[in-house]
Scaffold this motif. Structure first.
Motif, PDB file in Angstrom:
ATOM      1  N   ALA A  22       0.182  -1.454  -0.151  1.00  0.00           N
ATOM      2  CA  ALA A  22      -0.278   0.059   0.115  1.00  0.00           C
ATOM      3  C   ALA A  22       1.104   1.316  -0.308  1.00  0.00           C
ATOM      4  CB  ALA A  22      -0.499  -0.267   0.931  1.00  0.00           C
ATOM      5  N   LEU A  23       2.222   0.999   0.503  1.00  0.00           N
ATOM      6  CA  LEU A  23       3.164   2.493   0.694  1.00  0.00           C
ATOM      7  C   LEU A  23       3.791   2.340  -0.664  1.00  0.00           C
ATOM      8  CD1 LEU A  23       3.798   2.472   5.239  1.00  0.00           C
ATOM      9  CD2 LEU A  23       2.164   4.081   3.412  1.00  0.00           C
ATOM     10  N   LEU A  24       3.787   1.211  -1.328  1.00  0.00           N
ATOM     11  CA  LEU A  24       5.706   1.172  -2.046  1.00  0.00           C
ATOM     12  C   LEU A  24       4.747   1.441  -3.691  1.00  0.00           C
ATOM     13  CD1 LEU A  24       8.019  -1.074  -0.013  1.00  0.00           C
ATOM     14  CD2 LEU A  24       8.133   2.103  -1.211  1.00  0.00           C
ATOM     15  N   TRP A  25       3.487   0.900  -3.925  1.00  0.00           N
ATOM     16  CA  TRP A  25       3.178   0.351  -5.308  1.00  0.00           C
ATOM     17  C   TRP A  25       2.706   1.851  -6.216  1.00  0.00           C
ATOM     18  CZ3 TRP A  25       1.535  -5.322  -6.356  1.00  0.00           C
ATOM     19  CH2 TRP A  25       2.853  -5.956  -6.125  1.00  0.00           C
ATOM     20  N   PRO A  26       1.680   2.490  -5.216  1.00  0.00           N
ATOM     21  CA  PRO A  26       1.032   3.454  -5.780  1.00  0.00           C
ATOM     22  C   PRO A  26       2.038   4.639  -6.466  1.00  0.00           C
ATOM     23  CG  PRO A  26      -0.783   2.959  -3.994  1.00  0.00           C
ATOM     24  CD  PRO A  26       1.116   2.167  -3.782  1.00  0.00           C
ATOM     25  N   LEU A  27       2.665   4.406  -5.527  1.00  0.00           N
ATOM     26  CA  LEU A  27       3.862   5.586  -5.747  1.00  0.00           C
ATOM     27  C   LEU A  27       4.458   5.576  -7.265  1.00  0.00           C
ATOM     28  CD1 LEU A  27       5.855   7.870  -5.849  1.00  0.00           C
ATOM     29  CD2 LEU A  27       7.009   6.107  -3.954  1.00  0.00           C
ATOM     30  N   ALA A  28       4.896   3.593  -6.873  1.00  0.00           N
ATOM     31  CA  ALA A  28       6.018   3.608  -8.286  1.00  0.00           C
ATOM     32  C   ALA A  28       5.074   3.688  -9.470  1.00  0.00           C
ATOM     33  CB  ALA A  28       6.421   1.588  -8.296  1.00  0.00           C
ATOM     34  N   ILE A  29       4.142   3.349  -9.600  1.00  0.00           N
ATOM     35  CA  ILE A  29       2.677   3.280 -10.283  1.00  0.00           C
ATOM     36  C   ILE A  29       2.784   4.550 -11.148  1.00  0.00           C
ATOM     37  CG2 ILE A  29       0.355   2.821 -11.128  1.00  0.00           C
ATOM     38  CD1 ILE A  29       0.936   0.591  -9.868  1.00  0.00           C
ATOM     39  N   LEU A  30       2.435   5.709  -9.759  1.00  0.00           N
ATOM     40  CA  LEU A  30       2.208   7.099 -10.497  1.00  0.00           C
ATOM     41  C   LEU A  30       3.101   7.983 -11.052  1.00  0.00           C
ATOM     42  CD1 LEU A  30       0.208   9.721  -8.394  1.00  0.00           C
ATOM     43  CD2 LEU A  30       2.528  10.263  -9.509  1.00  0.00           C
ATOM     44  N   LEU A  31       4.913   7.155 -11.010  1.00  0.00           N
ATOM     45  CA  LEU A  31       5.877   7.985 -11.108  1.00  0.00           C
ATOM     46  C   LEU A  31       6.353   7.419 -12.879  1.00  0.00           C
ATOM     47  CD1 LEU A  31       8.407   7.919  -7.997  1.00  0.00           C
ATOM     48  CD2 LEU A  31       7.369   9.820  -8.886  1.00  0.00           C
ATOM     49  N   MET A  32       5.475   6.126 -12.641  1.00  0.00           N
ATOM     50  CA  MET A  32       5.386   6.386 -13.929  1.00  0.00           C
ATOM     51  C   MET A  32       4.512   6.003 -15.257  1.00  0.00           C
ATOM     52  SD  MET A  32       6.017   1.656 -14.350  1.00  0.00           S
ATOM     53  CE  MET A  32       4.794   1.300 -14.049  1.00  0.00           C
ATOM     54  N   VAL A  33       3.692   6.899 -14.630  1.00  0.00           N
ATOM     55  CA  VAL A  33       2.005   7.195 -15.325  1.00  0.00           C
ATOM     56  C   VAL A  33       3.039   8.814 -15.505  1.00  0.00           C
ATOM     57  CG1 VAL A  33       0.388   8.194 -15.024  1.00  0.00           C
ATOM     58  CG2 VAL A  33       0.478   6.582 -14.812  1.00  0.00           C
TER      59      VAL A  33
END
Length: 338
Positions: A246-257
């Motif tokens: 919850a704390l890491l994956w949304p950040l990674a997805i947003l940075l890729m987008v």
């Protein structure tokens, strides 16, 4: 009482360090009660050192210098943190609290522990082929600064850790959503932060380190107790990994987008590596004694990392095989009491 009697008359203020050494010497035989514990250490340590030396030897000189600084900083930070926590314990709750109030005893303890860490750092860097005087100086200064700050951060973050711990996320979906919202908020903020002087990278790295400090700890006794009362492997993984995801994956997805590829790649690697290592530790604690489990995880991670440099898919295969093997052994040893 024997330990206290043997250390009470220590000269030159070394009474505290002699007390801790006596405790360590009493604990070591209990950690190596079985033959497989000795074999694991005797085989794993040289093998890991060889794998690491070969991997380091293929790196460019600038990366080797950075790695040497990082290893020195980690050792220095760990020793500084340990020193502060042990002195605090000795002064407040230790059996030698009276001696710990004396400046001479505290100085002797700090000097002995620092010298021991210095020797350990030099030996580690020499074995890995990374010895460099400038790197030791820079890494030592960085590590000491971080180690002094870590106890303060952990003391103030204890309440926060309790609030965002995985059992809370498992029971209360709103907390899980809140953790994901924090991750997205950090990602959105980093996109709009100016990249001059790498400010956005500093924010992302600081956030990742904070997540590690709050969620990376796995207690072997808790794992074994939960296993003993009937929790299966999937239940344990969900218990610990949900907060990390919850704390890491949304950040990674947003940075890729957003197209921030260098930061996105780094966070993606962290988002994959941290849950994988945590899962390995959980499964290992279910199946093996704590010491053997720690060495097993270190061996698997070292082998997978080395294989990842030469043939990336092979690293994933090694981790998958290790997780399956540990899961099967842990299922058969569910009611094993240590």
């Amino acid at each position: 009482m024997a330990i206290v009697a043997g250390t009470a008359g220590s000269p030159l203020g070394f009474v505290l360090i002699k007390h801790d050494v006596a405790i360590a010497l009493a604990v070591v035989p209990k950690l190596f009660r079985r033959i497989d514990d000795w074999l694991t250490v005797m085989v794993a340590v040289p093998l890991l050192a060889l794998i690491a030396r070969v991997a380091v030897g293929g790196l460019p000189s600038d990366r080797r210098s950075m790695l040497g600084v990082a290893i020195t900083a980690l050792i220095a930070a760990g020793v500084a943190k340990l020193l502060i926590e042990r002195l605090r314990f000795h002064r407040a709750d230790g059996v030698l609290a009276h001696e710990a109030q004396r400046l001479r005893a505290r100085v002797g303890y700090a000097v002995s522990l620092t010298l021991g860490a210095f020797v350990m750092a030099i030996a580690t860097l020499a074995v890995l082929g990374l010895f460099d005087e400038n790197g030791i100086l820079i890494g030592g200064c960085i590590g000491l600064s971080v180690g002094v700050l870590l106890p303060l951060v952990q003391a103030h973050g204890h309440r926060l850790r309790g609030r965002i711990a995985s059992p809370g996320l498992h029971r209360f979906p709103r907390a899980w959503i809140a953790a994901a919202a924090v991750s997205v908020g950090v990602g959105v903020g980093s996109v709009f932060i100016p990249s001059s002087h790498d400010l956005n990278a500093i924010v992302i790295i600081s956030y990742a380190l904070g997540v590690l400090a709050l969620t990376a700890r796995v207690d072997a006794e808790v794992v074994r107790f939960m296993t003993l009362v009937g929790h299966g492997g999937l239940s344990l993984l969900r218990h610990w990994l949900s907060v990390q995801i919850a704390l890491l994956w949304p950040l990674a997805i947003l940075l890729m987008v957003a197209g921030s590829w260098p930061l996105a790649i780094a966070i993606c690697l962290v988002s994959i590596a941290v849950p994988l290592v945590t899962a390995l530790r959980i499964l290992a604690y279910r199946a093996l004694s704590p010491l053997v489990a720690d060495w097993t995880v270190a061996l698997v991670v070292g082998a997978a990392g080395y294989a990842g440099f030469t043939l990336p898919p092979l690293g994933g295969v090694i981790i998958a095989i290790a997780m399956l093997g540990l899961a099967r052994r842990g299922a058969n040893a569910r009611w094993l009491l240590q």
